[in-house]
Each structure stands twice: as C-alpha cells, then as structure tokens.
Design an enzyme around this catalytic site. Structure first.
Site, short mmCIF file in Angstrom:
data_model
loop_
_atom_site.label_atom_id
_atom_site.label_comp_id
_atom_site.label_asym_id
_atom_site.label_seq_id
_atom_site.Cartn_x
_atom_site.Cartn_y
_atom_site.Cartn_z
N GLU A 165 5.90 5.73 9.94
CA GLU A 165 4.55 6.42 9.68
C GLU A 165 3.81 6.68 10.93
O GLU A 165 2.62 6.50 11.35
CB GLU A 165 3.59 5.53 8.90
CG GLU A 165 4.53 5.33 7.51
CD GLU A 165 3.72 4.36 6.47
OE1 GLU A 165 2.52 3.87 6.75
OE2 GLU A 165 4.04 4.51 5.40
N GLU A 270 12.15 5.59 -0.25
CA GLU A 270 11.32 4.86 -0.92
C GLU A 270 10.76 5.31 -2.38
O GLU A 270 9.63 5.50 -2.68
CB GLU A 270 9.88 4.46 -0.22
CG GLU A 270 9.95 3.94 1.30
CD GLU A 270 9.04 3.41 1.83
OE1 GLU A 270 7.81 3.24 1.30
OE2 GLU A 270 9.22 3.05 3.21
C1 XIL Z 1 4.68 -1.53 0.56
C2 XIL Z 1 5.15 -2.81 -0.29
O1 XIL Z 1 5.57 -2.47 -1.52
C3 XIL Z 1 4.04 -3.89 -0.84
O2 XIL Z 1 4.60 -4.88 -1.46
C4 XIL Z 1 3.12 -4.37 0.43
O3 XIL Z 1 2.19 -5.12 -0.07
C5 XIL Z 1 2.83 -3.18 1.21
O4 XIL Z 1 3.70 -2.30 1.54
N1 XIL Z 1 5.33 2.65 2.64
C6 XIL Z 1 6.14 1.66 3.29
C7 XIL Z 1 6.44 0.60 2.62
O5 XIL Z 1 6.70 2.13 4.38
O6 XIL Z 1 6.74 -0.60 3.50
C8 XIL Z 1 5.18 0.08 1.59
O7 XIL Z 1 5.66 -1.03 1.04
C9 XIL Z 1 4.70 1.44 0.74
C10 XIL Z 1 4.45 2.49 1.54
#
Ligand code: XIL
Length: 384
Positions: A165, A270
């Site tokens: 990001e 994701e």
């Molecule tokens: C999220 C997790 O799923 C949660 O458990 C945590 O509290 C916050 O992060 N983008 C990403 C991930 O790259 O690392 C994030 O994961 C969701 C958005």
C-alpha cells in the site's frame, strides 16, 4: 442441535427426498469438489489464516483449509507489530507455527508483509525521546527487520509482500513515515534487502483499488521504474477487496492486462466481496477507516436473503471468469479468510457487523458462491 456430521447427513437425506419428490434442488458440489483441484493447471487458490486455524485450535477451519487450499498467507502473524513488537524483541511463536502448518500440508507459503504504514509500531520511526529518526537509522532498522524475518524462513516462505500500500488513490506515493523519513527510494531499498536475505524468494508489491484508473497509472509507473532499476519484482498483488458493483469485470480485466504488460505476474491476494451497504464515503480498503455502528449498514444481521446469496454467487462467477481468462499471468488467487465468520469485514470499517464476503459460511459450509466458482472452473475446462 445437530452435530455437523449429523447435519450434513440430514442435508443429504433432504436432497434425496426432494429429488424423489420431483423438486430438483440446486445440486451441491460439496464436499467432494475442492478449489485447489478445480483450478489446478490454472493458478493456486489460497486463504489468509488466523492463528486459531494454523495452531489448529479451530479444528474445523484447519481441516477445511487442508482440503481446499494449496497456498496460505498469514493474516496478521508476520506483520511488524506481531513479529517485532519492540526494538530488540522478535517473537516468532505464531509465524513459526504458520510455516510449520503450511509445510506439513505441502502449501505455497506467502509472507505478508515487510514494509507497511499500518500495524507497524511507532518506535520504528522514533528515537528514544519520541522524535522522528533520520534516514540512515530507519534504513538500518528496515534492513535488520527484513533480513531477520526473511532470513529466518529462507527457502520456506516462497513469496513476500515486500511493500504494502505505498500508493495514494491519485497514484502518487503515500506520505507514510517510510517515505517522509527515507525518501522515494525506500521501496527499492526494501526489495534490495529482501533479495539479499533470500535471493530465491518471489518479491511482490501489494495494494488495493489498483483497478481505479489513477491508482492503476501510479502502479504502472512504480513497477516500470522498479523494473528499469533492475529491482526483482516478481508480481503485483491486487488485494481484491471487492464490492458487488466494483470493480466491473471490464475494469478487472483491463487492470490485469495493463500490469501484465510490464512483465510481472498479477496475483489476487486478499479476495473478498462485500455485500453490505457502504458505511463510509470513500470505499477503499484503508484499514485505518472507522465508521459508527448503524443498523442500516448491517441489514443481514440474522441471515443473508437468498436473492443476495445468488447475486454473490453470480458476482464471484464473473470475477473468476476474468481470472481464468488471464491464467497465464495469474499464479495465485487468495481469499482474505476462510469462512464468513473469520472475515475482517465483520469488524471493518464498522465493528460488529455480520458480513458474508467469502465462499464458506459461518459453519464453514460451502455457499452458493463456492458452487458457482467451481462451476466456472469446470466450464472453462470443458471449453478448452
Ligand atoms: C487486516 C486483517 O485482516 C485484520 O485482522 C487486521 O486487524 C487489520 O488488517 N489490507 C491488507 C491486510 O493488506 O493486511 C489487512 O488485513 C486488510 C487490508
């Protein structure tokens, strides 16, 4: 209450009865069908795991993961705040178990994530008196972190989200402490240190909303620059925190095409599809966003209506049609969670909503969306 195995028997019996009575129920493809087999030869299919799953305290979830997926990502265990909470303290208890679980089950292991502005403790960017550190100190900390973490799992974790990001929505570089303290080259440095630590590991740049034109252009520029400098970027990860109407299949398609042209793989890292009404104006996947609880943004607290269940299945089918069309450049499609109950979307951006973004429900049973995804894979095979 029925135990899960009894419940399954009851469902099978009901299906047999319904069929015998002439009502044709939607044929369930479960439990025999598996995602990893359906997409074998196209791409790996994975899930992000929480610690209950890889420590197997959640035995049902762990069993489902073993049956369905051939790649895993640690949802939180390898983030800086977990693995390196204090300056001289590394804590590998969870990540060691994540790696052991994946190896025991022959899975492709992904490390998420080395350099990010979230879930990174403040001390990383500050000196003992709380003032921002200088470039050299932060680079030294970054190098120590990357070398220690990547080095520990050298040859075992096969791919790393090196930088997560780094881009704003307009395609410019995010003014994170990494950028303001080190400068633009922090990204190159992170990849360099990761490559030093494990020259065989695949190194990734990972981000959300890359399907939007401005951010996509920013990503294209970034990857082009990195490649020109000889940085070994193996793939760009599209997080894929999708909505029912975004990205459109055409947007998804053109994004994959634009990025693949740069000579990198394009992974979906994701994936989830949010069926709930938007709770914030800016519908991105920025984890720092928070919104108030409001029953209007939590409409399915007591269950998902059939119509929405079917719409979600159709949405997933259309996304996987696009992914399959690009199977030559996609190595992996990873879901951000296993069953709906595990999803981060139950607590983001509003705490305590009931969300339905994945292929398995709160009992880890396959949803219509699972069947739709498996059917999409089978259709594609039949057409080949
Ligand atoms: C999220 C997790 O799923 C949660 O458990 C945590 O509290 C916050 O992060 N983008 C990403 C991930 O790259 O690392 C994030 O994961 C969701 C958005």
């Amino acid at each position: 209450m029925l135990r899960p195995s009894n419940a399954r028997r009851a469902i099978v019996l009901a299906l047999i009865l319904a069929t015998a009575c002439g009502q044709a129920p939607a044929p369930s493809l479960a439990p025999a069908a598996t995602l990893k087999d359906a997409f074998r030869g196209a791409f790996r299919v994975g899930a992000a795991l929480n610690s209950d799953q890889f420590f197997e305290r959640d035995a049902r979830g762990a069993a489902l993961v073993k049956a369905q997926f051939n790649t895993i990502t640690a949802e939180n265990a390898l983030k800086w705040e977990h693995v390196h909470p204090r300056p001289n303290t590394y804590d590998f208890a969870a990540s060691d178990q994540y790696v052991a679980f994946g190896e025991k089950n022959g899975m492709f292991l992904v490390g998420h994530t080395l350099v990010w502005h979230n879930q990174t403790p403040r001390w990383v960017f500050e000196d003992a008196s709380g003032k921002p550190v200088g470039r050299d100190t932060l680079l030294a900390r970054m190098r120590d972190h990357i070398q220690t973490v990547v080095g520990r799992y050298k040859g075992r974790i096969k791919g790393w989200d090196v930088v997560n990001e780094a881009l704003n929505e307009d395609g410019t570089l995010r003014r994170s402490p990494w950028l303001t303290i080190i400068g633009d080259d922090y990204i190159v440095k992170a990849f360099e240190y990761a490559h030093e630590a494990d020259s065989a590991a695949e190194l990734y740049y990972n981000d959300y909303s890359v399907e939007n034109a401005a951010k996509r252009n920013g990503a294209v520029q970034l990857i082009t620059k990195l490649k020109a400098q000889g940085v070994p970027v193996a793939a760009i990860g599209l997080q894929g925190h999708d909505k029912m109407d975004w990205p459109t299949p055409a947007q998804q398609d053109s994004t994959i095409v634009a990025l693949a042209k740069l000579g990198v793989k394009v992974n979906i890292t994701e994936l989830d599809v949010d069926v709930l009404p938007p709770a914030v104006q800016n519908r991105t996947a920025d984890v720092s966003m928070r919104a108030q609880q409001d029953p209007r943004t939590n409409p399915y607290a007591s269950g998902l209506p059939d119509s929405v269940q079917r719409a979600l299945a159709a949405r997933y089918a259309s996304l996987f049609q696009v992914f399959l069309a690009h199977r030559d450049v996609i190595d992996r499609v990873t879901f951000w969670g296993v069953g709906d109950g595990d999803s981060w979307l139950n607590n983001w951006p509003v705490p305590g909503r009931v969300s339905y973004p994945l292929l398995f429900d709160r009992q880890d049973s396959p949803k219509l969306a699972f069947d739709a995804v498996i059917r999409t894979a089978r259709q594609m095979r039949a057409e080949k």
